[in-house]
Design a protein around this motif. Sequence first.
Motif, PDB file in Angstrom:
ATOM      1  N   ILE A   3       0.840  -1.190   0.000  1.00  0.00           N
ATOM      2  CA  ILE A   3       0.000   0.000   0.000  1.00  0.00           C
ATOM      3  C   ILE A   3       0.878   1.243   0.000  1.00  0.00           C
ATOM      4  CG2 ILE A   3      -1.768   1.288   1.257  1.00  0.00           C
ATOM      5  CD1 ILE A   3      -2.577  -1.385   2.570  1.00  0.00           C
ATOM      6  N   HIS A  73      -0.321  -2.509  -4.754  1.00  0.00           N
ATOM      7  CA  HIS A  73      -1.679  -3.037  -4.847  1.00  0.00           C
ATOM      8  C   HIS A  73      -2.771  -2.052  -4.475  1.00  0.00           C
ATOM      9  CE1 HIS A  73       1.073  -6.480  -3.867  1.00  0.00           C
ATOM     10  NE2 HIS A  73       0.700  -6.698  -5.102  1.00  0.00           N
ATOM     11  N   MET A  74      -2.401  -0.961  -3.813  1.00  0.00           N
ATOM     12  CA  MET A  74      -3.385   0.030  -3.401  1.00  0.00           C
ATOM     13  C   MET A  74      -2.652   1.348  -3.168  1.00  0.00           C
ATOM     14  SD  MET A  74      -5.911  -0.051  -0.066  1.00  0.00           S
ATOM     15  CE  MET A  74      -6.952  -1.357  -0.705  1.00  0.00           C
ATOM     16  N   CYS A  98      -2.678   3.957 -12.086  1.00  0.00           N
ATOM     17  CA  CYS A  98      -3.629   3.229 -11.238  1.00  0.00           C
ATOM     18  C   CYS A  98      -4.824   2.774 -12.067  1.00  0.00           C
ATOM     19  CB  CYS A  98      -4.098   4.109 -10.082  1.00  0.00           C
ATOM     20  SG  CYS A  98      -2.854   4.392  -8.813  1.00  0.00           S
ATOM     21  N   PRO A 104      -6.693   0.051  -6.937  1.00  0.00           N
ATOM     22  CA  PRO A 104      -7.593   0.915  -6.169  1.00  0.00           C
ATOM     23  C   PRO A 104      -6.831   2.134  -5.662  1.00  0.00           C
ATOM     24  CG  PRO A 104      -7.668  -1.354  -5.362  1.00  0.00           C
ATOM     25  CD  PRO A 104      -6.542  -1.269  -6.339  1.00  0.00           C
ATOM     26  N   MET A 115     -11.965   2.038   1.442  1.00  0.00           N
ATOM     27  CA  MET A 115     -11.035   1.032   0.924  1.00  0.00           C
ATOM     28  C   MET A 115     -10.374   0.241   2.044  1.00  0.00           C
ATOM     29  SD  MET A 115      -9.276   2.839  -2.471  1.00  0.00           S
ATOM     30  CE  MET A 115      -7.698   2.670  -1.748  1.00  0.00           C
ATOM     31  N   TRP A 126     -10.215  -8.336  -3.753  1.00  0.00           N
ATOM     32  CA  TRP A 126      -9.750  -7.285  -4.668  1.00  0.00           C
ATOM     33  C   TRP A 126      -8.957  -7.873  -5.826  1.00  0.00           C
ATOM     34  CZ3 TRP A 126      -4.662  -6.399  -5.719  1.00  0.00           C
ATOM     35  CH2 TRP A 126      -3.754  -7.031  -4.880  1.00  0.00           C
TER      36      TRP A 126
END
Length: 134
Positions: A3, A73-74, A98, A104, A115, A126
């Motif tokens: 993240i 991933h985020m 993104c 996301p 989220m 996800w």
Amino acid sequence: MNIALIAHDKKKEDIIRFAKKFHSILSKHQLFATGTTGMRIADEAELKVTRFQSGPLGGDQQIGAKIASEEMHMVVFFRDPLTAQPHEPDISALLRLCDVHQIPVATNQAMAEIMIQALDHEDFDWKGIIEMNR
């Protein structure tokens, strides 16, 4: 999950509060952040953070490279929509990546909270959503 946490100067206090509020969730994941934001999250929210350069010095592009190589991933990016940013092209490129890679991304606190809370639910798939769109 990897993240990225990013915040413009006028939003740094907000992302620190966010990191503290969701410490128990965020601590289960690998966190990455741009320069000062990462340092402050590590110090004030007591979370382990891998730091990149500050955004204007290439940090946004470093995170973008992780997105392009499917290693991020985020993204949580507390943007300041009322202040012109000298590195706006880098920000736009990051957000475009993104979208291209189905990552996301939250650009405000309301979406970031949705989220992160969804991430904490074990039934939230996800990766299945991402794979379905490829």
